[in-house]
Design an enzyme around this catalytic site. Structure first.
Site, mmCIF file in Angstrom:
data_model
loop_
_atom_site.group_PDB
_atom_site.id
_atom_site.type_symbol
_atom_site.label_atom_id
_atom_site.label_comp_id
_atom_site.label_asym_id
_atom_site.label_seq_id
_atom_site.Cartn_x
_atom_site.Cartn_y
_atom_site.Cartn_z
ATOM 1 N N GLU A 400 0.566 -1.193 0.009
ATOM 2 C CA GLU A 400 -0.452 0.302 -0.234
ATOM 3 C C GLU A 400 1.329 1.728 -0.336
ATOM 4 O OE1 GLU A 400 -2.543 -1.309 -0.528
ATOM 5 O OE2 GLU A 400 -4.045 -2.837 0.678
ATOM 6 N N GLY A 401 2.046 1.149 -1.316
ATOM 7 C CA GLY A 401 2.799 2.142 -0.380
ATOM 8 C C GLY A 401 3.713 1.929 0.204
#
Length: 589
Positions: A400-401
């Site tokens: 998620e980053g």
């Protein structure tokens, strides 16, 4: 009460009564948690070895069984077959699934980033066509953003989409990498650039000609999940499967990632609790030098530190869930205007979602590492679950980053909101100099009142450091000073975590329950540690942006703001650890 909205916690005070905490769970919330735990214990964990060996037939069957119980539709309105639960309930479900191991990851990828793009941003026809099957488990979903040449730089994607002359189909070409659930997913949310320019989202069905997947990746952890490349070779996708507007795929991608970040944080909280439970159980049974190792003060110190961080992480996750629930309440995304409102509502707390993701994933790594250490040599043996938790935990700082990207997003989001007038950051900075000369308030004798004063000082340290950085570094060069931005992000993360723990403990104070003491001690420890972190980070920022007399003056202000009587951490940790050992793990919800 301070200013409302995302990021406002940095600029003013927040009322404890306005924050959702785990002590506010309703009976329905607790029933959902219990049902989820029963499903994991009765249906999933007995098959743990087969699932870890990638028995995808079994995994898909369990996902469908979860669908029958309503565990795939928590975030889906009832009109599409879902449960229509609030965000607190769906977050709690995510937390309680973690003992299911890789199954929990497959579940989360399907119900979260796989299904929510259609649920929140799909047309009515798209929702009617796909969502009921996603809720039941008849169809399973995957999210396809990352490419071999673009990970954190998602907008640099090379996958293309070309509309035919008849306007009926897009032809997609490209490769997506590291796609969770790719081995068995029926639907893929694929991001591609129309004509190589307009970044857009598409619903792609596995049965479309030209869709294929690569071999399973051999991973460090989360071995039971499917991770493959998705290959698109002249895939004709009906034009009605464009998700959202052409060229607006980033709105879907980034807002779904925001939801994914705080849901990931919830899973990390659950896994951290599990790691602590395993460590305490082992320490109570393992005897050395004639007594349980749980009696040794240095091991108890580890348990206390792990507990305090989990307490802060849990507090921030459910605080954020309450904020997002309030923002999304009444919105369905049923039409284009409503979809834009949904996007704005999620984006409002993007900063808090990034904070949750970073803090909780690093909390889990800390809990897993200390759990292995408490196990000693046995923690390195696969027979003990803590070994797998340690391996599985590592991916969360990349999912998620990456945490580095999220750290850069935090100050960037703050500054952009300030420039657009959505956050009174500049006005607050203008008042800061006069506030710095005001005498420090005195504690009023209520629980944690001194810690509240420490948090106010901590916020001023952040504003002092951030204001100096903004005034000394030209806006067009800020991105070249990533070390400074990361330090400011660390300060914002520490403040949100500590304030969340403090607000929760203040809200619960006086109820007279058995956990009140350990909650108060956890907040004391987190706030004291946070103030030291803020002092150090503020010095880092100031030393990078000032020199000479100007630097010395500002450092003097930092020392004055951070000057408090030190907490007796030894005694506080001993009290926390005694309660944790007595309980056999995490104390609380």
């Amino acid at each position: 009460m301070g200013a409302a909205g995302g990021g406002a916690f940095l600029l003013g005070d927040t009322s404890p009564e306005g924050v959702f905490t785990p002590e506010d769970f309703t009976e329905e919330h607790r029933m959902i948690a219990e049902m989820t735990e029963q499903f994991v214990e009765q249906e999933v964990r007995p098959h743990d070895d087969r699932l870890e060996a990638q028995d995808f037939t079994l995994l898909v069957g369990l996902l469908r069984k979860a669908g029958e119980l309503g565990l795939l539709g928590a975030d889906v309105p009832e009109e599409y077959g879902g449960s229509g639960l609030d965000k607190v309930a769906s977050t709690l479900l995510t937390e309680k699934l973690v003992k299911a191991g890789s199954f929990a990851l497959s579940h989360g990828a399907h119900t979260g980033i796989g299904s929510l793009p259609i649920v929140l941003f799909g047309t009515e026809e798209q929702k009617r066509r796909y969502v009921p099957d996603l809720v039941s488990g008849r169809k399973l979903a995957a999210y396809c953003l990352t490419e071999p040449s673009s990970g954190s730089d998602a907008l640099g994607a090379r996958t293309t989409a070309v509309l035919d002359e008849a306007g009926t189909h897009y032809t997609l070409n490209g490769t997506k990498q590291f796609i969770t659930n790719a081995g068995f997913a029926d639907l893929f949310i694929v991001y591609a650039k129309i004509d190589g320019k307009q970044f857009s989202a598409f619903i792609v069905e596995r049965e479309y000609e030209g869709v294929s997947t690569g071999p399973e990746e051999k991973k460090m952890g989360i071995k039971g999940s499917s991770t493959r490349a998705l290959i698109l070779d002249n895939v004709r996708v009906p034009a009605e499967n464009l998700l959202g507007e052409p060229g607006r795929g980033h709105v879907i991608a980034f807002n779904i990632l925001n939801i994914g970040r705080y849901k990931l944080a919830a899973g990390c909280v659950g896994s951290s609790k599990w790691a602590l439970q395993l460590a305490v159980e082992y320490a109570r049974n393992r005897r050395q030098f004639g007594r349980p190792i749980a009696d040794f003060p240095l091991l108890r110190q580890k348990m206390a530190d792990v507990y305090a961080r989990i307490y802060a992480a849990e507090s921030m996750v459910y605080r954020t869930a309450g904020l997002i629930e309030g923002a999304l309440s009444g919105l369905s995304g049923a039409d284009a205007a409503d979809a834009k409102q949904v996007a704005r509502a999620i984006e409002e707390y993007a900063l808090e979602c990034s904070i949750n993701k970073v803090y909780a994933s690093e909390c889990l790594d800390f809990a897993a590492d200390e759990g292995v250490q408490i196990h000693g040599g046995y923690g390195y043996i696969q027979e003990y679950p803590i070994e797998r938790i340690y391996r599985d935990s590592r991916i969360n700082r990349i999912f998620e980053g990456t945490n580095e990207i999220n750290r850069l997003l935090i100050p960037d989001t703050l500054l952009k909101r300030a420039m657009k007038g959505r956050l009174p950051l500049l006005e607050t900075l203008e008042r800061l100099q006069s506030e710095l000369t005001e005498p420090r308030p005195e504690p009023d004798g209520t629980p944690l009142s001194e810690e509240g004063i420490m948090l106010q000082a901590g916020k001023r340290l952040f504003l002092l450091a951030g204001g100096t950085a903004v005034s000394r570094i030209p806006p067009d060069r800020l991105e070249q000073h990533q070390e400074v931005l990361a330090s400011l992000a660390d300060m914002a993360i520490a403040i949100y975590a500590a304030e969340s723990a403090w607000l929760r403990s203040r809200k619960a104070a006086g109820r007279g329950d058995r956990e009140e003491g350990v909650r108060l001690d956890a907040a004391r420890l987190i706030v004291a540690d946070t103030l030291e972190t803020l002092e150090q980070k503020a010095k880092t920022v100031l030393a990078a942006t000032l020199e000479g007399d100007a630097l010395r003056v500002q450092l003097g202000i930092v020392r004055r703001l951070a000057r408090f009587e030190p907490l007796n951490r030894v005694e506080v940790r001993r009290r926390i650890a005694a309660r944790v050992v007595e309980e056999g793990g995490y104390v609380g919800s």
